[in-house]
Motif scaffolding. Structure first.
Motif, PDB file in Angstrom:
ATOM      1  N   GLU A   1      21.689  25.283 -32.050  1.00  0.00           N
ATOM      2  CA  GLU A   1      20.571  24.373 -32.240  1.00  0.00           C
ATOM      3  C   GLU A   1      19.876  24.573 -33.575  1.00  0.00           C
ATOM      4  O   GLU A   1      19.425  23.628 -34.201  1.00  0.00           O
ATOM      5  CB  GLU A   1      19.538  24.566 -31.130  1.00  0.00           C
ATOM      6  CG  GLU A   1      19.934  23.943 -29.804  1.00  0.00           C
ATOM      7  CD  GLU A   1      19.931  22.412 -29.843  1.00  0.00           C
ATOM      8  OE1 GLU A   1      20.559  21.822 -28.962  1.00  0.00           O
ATOM      9  OE2 GLU A   1      19.327  21.818 -30.757  1.00  0.00           O
ATOM     10  N   ASN A   2      19.743  25.830 -33.978  1.00  0.00           N
ATOM     11  CA  ASN A   2      18.913  26.100 -35.148  1.00  0.00           C
ATOM     12  C   ASN A   2      19.112  27.554 -35.549  1.00  0.00           C
ATOM     13  O   ASN A   2      19.799  28.308 -34.858  1.00  0.00           O
ATOM     14  CB  ASN A   2      17.446  25.824 -34.784  1.00  0.00           C
ATOM     15  CG  ASN A   2      16.560  25.591 -35.988  1.00  0.00           C
ATOM     16  OD1 ASN A   2      16.977  25.733 -37.136  1.00  0.00           O
ATOM     17  ND2 ASN A   2      15.294  25.242 -35.732  1.00  0.00           N
ATOM     18  N   ALA A   3      18.486  27.918 -36.649  1.00  0.00           N
ATOM     19  CA  ALA A   3      18.479  29.320 -37.081  1.00  0.00           C
ATOM     20  C   ALA A   3      17.150  29.957 -36.729  1.00  0.00           C
ATOM     21  O   ALA A   3      16.111  29.296 -36.744  1.00  0.00           O
ATOM     22  CB  ALA A   3      18.697  29.380 -38.583  1.00  0.00           C
ATOM     23  N   THR A   4      17.176  31.233 -36.414  1.00  0.00           N
ATOM     24  CA  THR A   4      15.929  31.969 -36.205  1.00  0.00           C
ATOM     25  C   THR A   4      15.657  32.958 -37.337  1.00  0.00           C
ATOM     26  O   THR A   4      14.511  33.338 -37.545  1.00  0.00           O
ATOM     27  CB  THR A   4      15.937  32.733 -34.873  1.00  0.00           C
ATOM     28  OG1 THR A   4      17.034  33.631 -34.863  1.00  0.00           O
ATOM     29  CG2 THR A   4      16.061  31.774 -33.704  1.00  0.00           C
TER      30      THR A   4
ATOM     31  N   ASP B   1      17.078  30.777 -47.339  1.00  0.00           N
ATOM     32  CA  ASP B   1      15.949  30.657 -46.417  1.00  0.00           C
ATOM     33  C   ASP B   1      16.373  29.997 -45.096  1.00  0.00           C
ATOM     34  O   ASP B   1      17.552  29.680 -44.909  1.00  0.00           O
ATOM     35  CB  ASP B   1      14.787  29.903 -47.069  1.00  0.00           C
ATOM     36  CG  ASP B   1      15.124  28.457 -47.404  1.00  0.00           C
ATOM     37  OD1 ASP B   1      16.111  27.911 -46.869  1.00  0.00           O
ATOM     38  OD2 ASP B   1      14.380  27.857 -48.204  1.00  0.00           O
ATOM     39  N   LEU B   2      15.400  29.810 -44.214  1.00  0.00           N
ATOM     40  CA  LEU B   2      15.713  29.301 -42.875  1.00  0.00           C
ATOM     41  C   LEU B   2      16.307  27.901 -42.897  1.00  0.00           C
ATOM     42  O   LEU B   2      17.106  27.554 -42.029  1.00  0.00           O
ATOM     43  CB  LEU B   2      14.441  29.285 -42.020  1.00  0.00           C
ATOM     44  CG  LEU B   2      14.150  30.516 -41.171  1.00  0.00           C
ATOM     45  CD1 LEU B   2      12.826  30.321 -40.442  1.00  0.00           C
ATOM     46  CD2 LEU B   2      15.279  30.775 -40.174  1.00  0.00           C
ATOM     47  N   THR B   3      15.933  27.110 -43.878  1.00  0.00           N
ATOM     48  CA  THR B   3      16.509  25.766 -43.952  1.00  0.00           C
ATOM     49  C   THR B   3      18.001  25.838 -44.256  1.00  0.00           C
ATOM     50  O   THR B   3      18.811  25.133 -43.646  1.00  0.00           O
ATOM     51  CB  THR B   3      15.783  24.938 -45.026  1.00  0.00           C
ATOM     52  OG1 THR B   3      14.388  24.963 -44.754  1.00  0.00           O
ATOM     53  CG2 THR B   3      16.282  23.506 -45.036  1.00  0.00           C
TER      54      THR B   3
ATOM     55  N   CYS C   1      23.960  27.209 -38.941  1.00  0.00           N
ATOM     56  CA  CYS C   1      23.910  27.301 -37.473  1.00  0.00           C
ATOM     57  C   CYS C   1      24.277  25.980 -36.815  1.00  0.00           C
ATOM     58  O   CYS C   1      25.052  25.943 -35.862  1.00  0.00           O
ATOM     59  CB  CYS C   1      22.521  27.755 -37.033  1.00  0.00           C
ATOM     60  SG  CYS C   1      22.181  29.491 -37.444  1.00  0.00           S
ATOM     61  N   ARG C   2      23.742  24.884 -37.302  1.00  0.00           N
ATOM     62  CA  ARG C   2      24.047  23.589 -36.690  1.00  0.00           C
ATOM     63  C   ARG C   2      25.508  23.222 -36.874  1.00  0.00           C
ATOM     64  O   ARG C   2      26.136  22.680 -35.973  1.00  0.00           O
ATOM     65  CB  ARG C   2      23.149  22.504 -37.266  1.00  0.00           C
ATOM     66  CG  ARG C   2      21.731  22.655 -36.767  1.00  0.00           C
ATOM     67  CD  ARG C   2      20.894  21.418 -37.056  1.00  0.00           C
ATOM     68  NE  ARG C   2      19.504  21.828 -37.077  1.00  0.00           N
ATOM     69  CZ  ARG C   2      18.765  21.871 -38.169  1.00  0.00           C
ATOM     70  NH1 ARG C   2      19.236  21.457 -39.323  1.00  0.00           N
ATOM     71  NH2 ARG C   2      17.538  22.305 -38.103  1.00  0.00           N
ATOM     72  N   ALA C   3      26.057  23.545 -38.049  1.00  0.00           N
ATOM     73  CA  ALA C   3      27.473  23.238 -38.282  1.00  0.00           C
ATOM     74  C   ALA C   3      28.358  24.000 -37.304  1.00  0.00           C
ATOM     75  O   ALA C   3      29.441  23.537 -36.943  1.00  0.00           O
ATOM     76  CB  ALA C   3      27.848  23.589 -39.717  1.00  0.00           C
TER      77      ALA C   3
HETATM   78  C1  LIG Z   1      14.340  25.235 -36.844  1.00  0.00           C
HETATM   79  O1  LIG Z   1      13.583  26.415 -36.939  1.00  0.00           O
HETATM   80  C2  LIG Z   1      12.622  26.348 -37.989  1.00  0.00           C
HETATM   81  C3  LIG Z   1      11.999  27.739 -38.106  1.00  0.00           C
HETATM   82  O2  LIG Z   1      11.550  28.214 -36.880  1.00  0.00           O
HETATM   83  C4  LIG Z   1      11.610  25.274 -37.658  1.00  0.00           C
HETATM   84  O3  LIG Z   1      10.657  25.195 -38.697  1.00  0.00           O
HETATM   85  C5  LIG Z   1      12.332  23.952 -37.543  1.00  0.00           C
HETATM   86  O4  LIG Z   1      11.441  22.953 -37.138  1.00  0.00           O
HETATM   87  C6  LIG Z   1      13.464  24.050 -36.526  1.00  0.00           C
HETATM   88  N1  LIG Z   1      14.220  22.823 -36.561  1.00  0.00           N
HETATM   89  C7  LIG Z   1      14.629  22.213 -35.470  1.00  0.00           C
HETATM   90  C8  LIG Z   1      15.445  20.983 -35.658  1.00  0.00           C
HETATM   91  O5  LIG Z   1      14.392  22.646 -34.356  1.00  0.00           O
END
Ligand SMILES: *[C@@H]1O[C@H](CO)[C@@H](O)[C@H](O)[C@H]1NC(C)=O
Ligand SMILES: *[C@@H]1O[C@H](CO)[C@@H](O)[C@H](O)[C@H]1NC(C)=O
Length: 119
Positions: free
Chosen positions: A54-57, A40-42, A48-50
């Motif tokens: 910034e984050n995964a979409t 999942d996205l988590t 992605c961060r590693a």
């Molecule tokens: C990363 O993206 C997810 C899904 O869009 C979001 O719920 C989460 O808050 C984001 N995390 C950060 C650190 O931006």
């Protein structure tokens, strides 16, 4: 000197862009893939961060970026989001998966990179 590769290091393969691809993780001398069970996205955000994003979409399964080769290193990965590598997340453990490469996990990361990393 070339950078050393360590167990738990990750890379993205066959995405056609630096910020997306099949997730590959290094363990005991070789690269392998991750099965998409519970993916999942988590979990994707840890990858992605590693890698300096910034984050995964998107967290993709079913070999969305093609099937990898080598062992399927991890399965049923369940990260909390703060881990440095998928290797630090809850999972079945190294090399315990009976998945096939048709279930290889992939990610799409945000295009924004973190300033402390170079790609
Ligand atoms: C990363 O993206 C997810 C899904 O869009 C979001 O719920 C989460 O808050 C984001 N995390 C950060 C650190 O931006
Ligand atoms: C990232 O950039 C690529 C190429 O510029 C673009 O096609 C893609 O939609 C962007 N992805 C995101 C998540 O912004």
């Amino acid at each position: 000197a070339p950078l050393a590769v360590n167990d738990g290091d990750m890379r993205l393969a066959d995405g056609g862009a630096t910020n997306q691809g099949r997730v590959e993780i290094f363990y005991r001398g070789q690269w392998g893939t991750v099965c998409d069970n519970l993916w999942d996205l988590t979990d994707a955000s840890v990858v992605c961060r590693a890698l300096g994003f910034e984050n995964a979409t998107q967290a993709l399964g079913r070999a969305a970026f093609g099937q990898g080769s080598g062992p399927i290193m991890l399965d049923e990965v369940q990260c909390t989001g703060t881990e440095a590598s998928l290797a630090d997340c809850k999972s079945l453990g190294w090399l315990k998966s009976n998945c096939r490469h048709e279930r290889d996990a992939g990610v799409v990361c945000t295009n924004e990179t973190r300033s402390t990393h170079t790609l």
